[in-house]
Design an enzyme around this catalytic site. Structure first.
Site, mmCIF file in Angstrom:
data_model
loop_
_atom_site.group_PDB
_atom_site.id
_atom_site.type_symbol
_atom_site.label_atom_id
_atom_site.label_comp_id
_atom_site.label_asym_id
_atom_site.label_seq_id
_atom_site.Cartn_x
_atom_site.Cartn_y
_atom_site.Cartn_z
ATOM 1 N N GLU A 1 -2.348 -0.269 -9.029
ATOM 2 C CA GLU A 1 -2.528 -0.289 -7.577
ATOM 3 C C GLU A 1 -1.761 0.845 -6.908
ATOM 4 O O GLU A 1 -2.265 1.491 -5.991
ATOM 5 C CB GLU A 1 -2.041 -1.625 -6.981
ATOM 6 C CG GLU A 1 -2.782 -2.834 -7.504
ATOM 7 C CD GLU A 1 -2.091 -3.498 -8.683
ATOM 8 O OE1 GLU A 1 -2.191 -4.729 -8.802
ATOM 9 O OE2 GLU A 1 -1.459 -2.798 -9.500
ATOM 10 N N CYS B 1 0.893 -7.773 -7.986
ATOM 11 C CA CYS B 1 2.225 -8.365 -8.021
ATOM 12 C C CYS B 1 2.844 -8.244 -6.619
ATOM 13 O O CYS B 1 2.294 -7.549 -5.753
ATOM 14 C CB CYS B 1 3.087 -7.650 -9.061
ATOM 15 S SG CYS B 1 3.571 -5.978 -8.564
ATOM 16 N N CYS C 1 3.290 -4.547 -5.448
ATOM 17 C CA CYS C 1 2.038 -3.900 -5.039
ATOM 18 C C CYS C 1 1.505 -4.499 -3.741
ATOM 19 O O CYS C 1 0.974 -3.778 -2.898
ATOM 20 C CB CYS C 1 1.012 -3.997 -6.160
ATOM 21 S SG CYS C 1 1.481 -3.025 -7.613
ATOM 22 N N HIS D 1 2.287 1.045 -11.420
ATOM 23 C CA HIS D 1 1.188 0.084 -11.562
ATOM 24 C C HIS D 1 -0.123 0.724 -11.128
ATOM 25 O O HIS D 1 -0.136 1.689 -10.355
ATOM 26 C CB HIS D 1 1.456 -1.157 -10.719
ATOM 27 C CG HIS D 1 2.571 -2.009 -11.226
ATOM 28 N ND1 HIS D 1 2.761 -3.293 -10.788
ATOM 29 C CD2 HIS D 1 3.548 -1.778 -12.140
ATOM 30 C CE1 HIS D 1 3.809 -3.819 -11.394
ATOM 31 N NE2 HIS D 1 4.311 -2.906 -12.221
#
Length: 172
Positions: free
Chosen positions: A83, A111, A114, A81
């Site tokens: 992040e 999410c 993360c 992701h």
């Protein structure tokens, strides 16, 4: 901060060898909107790679020290992701795992995965543009973020939401 002479100082948080001039920081073009625009540029990179268009930057003392965009399809890695990419880059820059004194700017609400990584990084602040109504970490109680982490949202919400809508419209 260690003063070395009148108009210069060392920035101990980001890089102890980097000399900064405080006079240059009196009127700064670097604000939350600027940094979210940089995260949006990362989201556009993801869009061009046919990835879910989410971008993130980590900032310390008005300097971007880490950035990333979704690479889950490219790397065939569900943890890639935006992040996570930005956290890893920032930790590498700082030479340590903690992001105290740093802020994450991300185009979509993190999410739970993360948020967990952000928890362990002890990041000072998380700023996201648009909410993720289905999978966002802010829906979870108790909070998945570190107790000392400030979480805010809404900066550049419209353009960050628009790129996501455009991406998923193209998929249908």
């Amino acid at each position: 901060m260690r003063h070395i002479f009148e108009s210069y100082y060392y920035c101990d948080i980001c890089d102890p060898n980097h000399i900064k001039n405080p006079c240059l920081n009196l009127i700064s073009p670097y604000n939350e909107t600027y940094f979210m625009q940089q995260a949006l540029l990362e989201a556009e990179k993801a869009f061009s790679l046919n990835e879910v268009p989410v971008g993130a930057v980590v900032v310390c003392n008005n300097q971007i020290i880490g950035k990333g965009h979704n690479l889950t399809e490219t790397l065939n890695d569900i943890t890639a992701h935006a992040e996570m990419q930005a956290i890893t880059a920032a930790a590498t820059f700082l030479g340590g795992k903690y992001l105290k004194g740093c802020t994450l700017f991300v185009t979509l609400e993190p999410c739970p995965m993360c948020a967990g990584a952000l928890y362990w990084s002890q990041i000072e602040k998380v700023v996201f543009a648009t909410r993720d109504e289905k999978r966002g970490a802010c829906r979870q109680q108790p909070s998945l973020f570190h107790p000392s982490t400030l979480v805010t949202n809404g900066i550049l919400e419209a353009p960050c939401s628009e790129i996501l809508k455009r991406f998923f419209l193209d998929k249908r």
